[in-house]
Design a protein around this motif. Structure first.
Motif, PDB file in Angstrom:
ATOM      1  N   ALA A 223      27.591 -10.785 -21.561  1.00 24.83           N
ATOM      2  CA  ALA A 223      27.450  -9.271 -21.602  1.00 24.83           C
ATOM      3  C   ALA A 223      26.021  -9.044 -21.621  1.00 24.83           C
ATOM      4  O   ALA A 223      26.707  -7.657 -21.633  1.00 24.83           O
ATOM      5  CB  ALA A 223      28.226  -9.223 -23.451  1.00 24.83           C
ATOM      6  N   ASN A 224      25.367  -9.749 -22.486  1.00 27.25           N
ATOM      7  CA  ASN A 224      24.041  -9.238 -21.971  1.00 27.25           C
ATOM      8  C   ASN A 224      23.170  -9.501 -21.335  1.00 27.25           C
ATOM      9  O   ASN A 224      22.385  -8.108 -20.709  1.00 27.25           O
ATOM     10  CB  ASN A 224      22.695  -9.899 -23.004  1.00 27.25           C
ATOM     11  N   THR A 225      23.777  -9.892 -20.153  1.00 28.99           N
ATOM     12  CA  THR A 225      23.864  -9.884 -18.543  1.00 28.99           C
ATOM     13  C   THR A 225      24.300  -8.918 -18.173  1.00 28.99           C
ATOM     14  O   THR A 225      23.201  -7.698 -17.363  1.00 28.99           O
ATOM     15  CB  THR A 225      24.049 -10.929 -17.570  1.00 28.99           C
ATOM     16  N   LEU A 226      25.296  -8.240 -17.899  1.00 28.85           N
ATOM     17  CA  LEU A 226      26.186  -7.210 -17.605  1.00 28.85           C
ATOM     18  C   LEU A 226      25.183  -5.809 -18.224  1.00 28.85           C
ATOM     19  O   LEU A 226      24.803  -4.753 -17.218  1.00 28.85           O
ATOM     20  CB  LEU A 226      27.221  -7.101 -18.525  1.00 28.85           C
ATOM     21  N   ALA A 227      25.184  -5.833 -19.533  1.00 29.66           N
ATOM     22  CA  ALA A 227      24.654  -4.496 -20.011  1.00 29.66           C
ATOM     23  C   ALA A 227      22.405  -4.430 -19.198  1.00 29.66           C
ATOM     24  O   ALA A 227      22.306  -3.261 -19.117  1.00 29.66           O
ATOM     25  CB  ALA A 227      24.170  -5.055 -21.377  1.00 29.66           C
ATOM     26  N   ALA A 228      22.428  -5.517 -18.834  1.00 32.12           N
ATOM     27  CA  ALA A 228      21.099  -5.373 -17.885  1.00 32.12           C
ATOM     28  C   ALA A 228      20.731  -5.125 -17.062  1.00 32.12           C
ATOM     29  O   ALA A 228      20.304  -4.068 -16.476  1.00 32.12           O
ATOM     30  CB  ALA A 228      20.178  -6.620 -18.126  1.00 32.12           C
ATOM     31  N   LEU A 229      22.011  -5.644 -15.926  1.00 38.63           N
ATOM     32  CA  LEU A 229      22.565  -5.031 -14.874  1.00 38.63           C
ATOM     33  C   LEU A 229      23.116  -3.405 -14.536  1.00 38.63           C
ATOM     34  O   LEU A 229      22.520  -3.159 -13.660  1.00 38.63           O
ATOM     35  CB  LEU A 229      24.453  -6.095 -14.121  1.00 38.63           C
ATOM     36  N   GLN A 230      24.138  -2.880 -15.460  1.00 31.58           N
ATOM     37  CA  GLN A 230      24.317  -1.615 -15.704  1.00 31.58           C
ATOM     38  C   GLN A 230      22.495  -1.062 -15.574  1.00 31.58           C
ATOM     39  O   GLN A 230      23.133   0.909 -15.549  1.00 31.58           O
ATOM     40  CB  GLN A 230      24.845  -1.117 -17.110  1.00 31.58           C
ATOM     41  N   HIS A 231      21.462  -1.498 -16.458  1.00 31.48           N
ATOM     42  CA  HIS A 231      20.275  -1.079 -16.597  1.00 31.48           C
ATOM     43  C   HIS A 231      19.697  -0.942 -15.090  1.00 31.48           C
ATOM     44  O   HIS A 231      18.876  -0.125 -15.075  1.00 31.48           O
ATOM     45  CB  HIS A 231      19.492  -1.797 -17.424  1.00 31.48           C
ATOM     46  N   GLY A 232      20.158  -1.352 -14.341  1.00 32.00           N
ATOM     47  CA  GLY A 232      19.678  -1.363 -12.958  1.00 32.00           C
ATOM     48  C   GLY A 232      18.581  -2.732 -12.693  1.00 32.00           C
ATOM     49  O   GLY A 232      18.001  -3.106 -11.856  1.00 32.00           O
ATOM     50  N   VAL A 233      18.284  -3.805 -13.644  1.00 35.02           N
ATOM     51  CA  VAL A 233      18.009  -5.060 -13.383  1.00 35.02           C
ATOM     52  C   VAL A 233      18.913  -6.267 -12.404  1.00 35.02           C
ATOM     53  O   VAL A 233      19.494  -5.833 -12.540  1.00 35.02           O
ATOM     54  CB  VAL A 233      17.872  -5.930 -15.014  1.00 35.02           C
ATOM     55  N   THR A 234      17.953  -6.559 -11.429  1.00 31.18           N
ATOM     56  CA  THR A 234      18.312  -7.087 -10.050  1.00 31.18           C
ATOM     57  C   THR A 234      18.080  -8.665 -10.161  1.00 31.18           C
ATOM     58  O   THR A 234      18.690  -9.397  -9.310  1.00 31.18           O
ATOM     59  CB  THR A 234      18.191  -6.730  -8.968  1.00 31.18           C
ATOM     60  N   THR A 235      17.302  -9.387 -11.397  1.00 28.45           N
ATOM     61  CA  THR A 235      17.272 -10.842 -11.605  1.00 28.45           C
ATOM     62  C   THR A 235      17.125 -10.729 -13.027  1.00 28.45           C
ATOM     63  O   THR A 235      16.798 -10.833 -13.501  1.00 28.45           O
ATOM     64  CB  THR A 235      15.162 -10.847 -11.383  1.00 28.45           C
ATOM     65  N   VAL A 236      18.200 -12.625 -12.263  1.00 26.87           N
ATOM     66  CA  VAL A 236      18.786 -12.900 -13.723  1.00 26.87           C
ATOM     67  C   VAL A 236      18.287 -14.232 -13.471  1.00 26.87           C
ATOM     68  O   VAL A 236      18.565 -15.241 -12.638  1.00 26.87           O
ATOM     69  CB  VAL A 236      20.712 -12.798 -13.958  1.00 26.87           C
ATOM     70  N   ASP A 237      17.635 -14.638 -14.983  1.00 27.81           N
ATOM     71  CA  ASP A 237      17.833 -16.634 -14.797  1.00 27.81           C
ATOM     72  C   ASP A 237      18.930 -17.131 -15.118  1.00 27.81           C
ATOM     73  O   ASP A 237      19.538 -16.266 -16.174  1.00 27.81           O
ATOM     74  CB  ASP A 237      16.801 -16.682 -16.118  1.00 27.81           C
ATOM     75  N   ALA A 238      18.429 -18.149 -14.437  1.00 28.62           N
ATOM     76  CA  ALA A 238      20.075 -19.417 -15.459  1.00 28.62           C
ATOM     77  C   ALA A 238      19.979 -20.473 -15.179  1.00 28.62           C
ATOM     78  O   ALA A 238      19.676 -20.240 -13.937  1.00 28.62           O
ATOM     79  CB  ALA A 238      21.862 -18.545 -14.393  1.00 28.62           C
TER      80      ALA A 238
END
Length: 307
Positions: A223-238
């Motif tokens: 859910a937090n990742t989706l919120a970041a994507l909605q803000h325009g973030v394109t790098t996600v650690d996993a």
């Protein structure tokens, strides 16, 4: 089924941390060749940025004591960036000597965690990192700044946003190329994520230099990742298979599982370049070596489906 949602990026770069952050807190020693094979399999699954190890003193993170032996086994993988964590100038020397050209430093947004993790105040830790970043940039290395405890701290509670913004700006001012915002104990929720990202933008920090690093302690990582994507973030650690925690924050449970992330991205029509079947097989393979099942729901669902 692929059902795109409006306002999301077309492609996301996954910063895979399983080989470093995922394995650093394991109780059993993972053989160097198994780690190297893990990195190779992750690359074969399509991951192009894989954090390989940490050049920290073996006393503090014994699970990564084989950095000098491991890095040469994987450094020539074609088309793969291999960041390594360095705690200080000595760690930087060791990394650069082996040809590392992507460096990460690990700062804290809170005083208590800075003391627990680095035995320094926040400002003293930043002062320690400054020559590391300067020398890394002089060596033409890319530098990532990790910032832990961005949303909550097990000792201090909720972390004021202005405090996080201050440390972020300090890391960028000293020369970091990108930042990774860490929810080290997994307490963030989507509104908090978007508020922090907005505050950073308002203080001149562009979204393009930001990545996010969520732990799934309370089941909020996707859910937090989706919120970041909605803000325009394109790098996600996993972390493949959801491996990982933090040796200095006992309430920190596993990272966002890479497979869970890829499943969501695929359903949204967002490209990641990752082959989910190969990645799942890799996590099952590593889980066998660790002697326990993967905590990733997607790994469990897909591996059970194949049986």
């Amino acid at each position: 089924m692929v059902v795109p949602a409006p306002g999301l990026p077309a492609r996301v770069r996954i910063h895979e941390v399983g080989a470093r952050d995922g394995l650093q807190n394991e109780k059993a020693t993972v053989p160097t060749e198994v780690k190297a094979e893990f990195v190779r399999r992750l690359a074969d699954a399509g991951l192009t940025r894989i954090e390989a190890t940490s050049f920290v003193h073996p006393k503090w993170v014994p699970q990564l004591a084989d950095a000098e032996e491991l890095f040469p086994l994987v450094r020539d993988l074609p088309g793969v960036e291999l960041p390594v964590l360095v705690p200080n100038e000595r760690g930087l020397d060791r990394a650069l000597a082996l040809g590392a050209r992507r460096i990460a430093v690990f700062a804290s947004a809170t005083e208590t965690f800075a003391k627990a993790n680095l035995n320094r105040t926040v400002d003293d830790a930043l002062a320690m990192f400054e020559p590391v970043v300067t020398r890394a940039k002089a060596a033409d290395a890319h530098v990532r700044g990790y910032l832990s405890m961005c949303f909550g701290d097990p000792w201090e509670g909720a972390v004021p946003i202005h405090q996080v913004v201050h440390v972020c700006k300090s890391l960028l001012d000293m020369g970091c190329d990108e930042l990774s915002l860490g929810d080290t104990i997994g307490v963030a929720t989507p509104g908090h994520v978007q508020e922090l990202l907005s505050a950073l933008n308002e203080q001149g920090v562009p979204t393009t230099v930001l990545g996010v690093h969520f732990h799934d302690t309370y089941g909020q990582a996707l859910a937090n990742t989706l919120a970041a994507l909605q803000h325009g973030v394109t790098t996600v650690d996993a972390s493949a298979g959801g491996l990982g925690g933090c040796p200095y924050a006992k309430s920190a449970t596993g990272n966002l599982a890479t497979e869970d992330l890829v499943w969501m991205l695929r359903g949204l029509g967002i490209e990641s370049g990752v082959d989910l079947d190969r990645l799942t097989a890799t996590s099952v393979w590593m889980a066998d070596h660790l002697g326990r099942p993967s905590p990733s729901r997607t790994v469990r669902a897909l591996s059970h489906k194949d049986q």
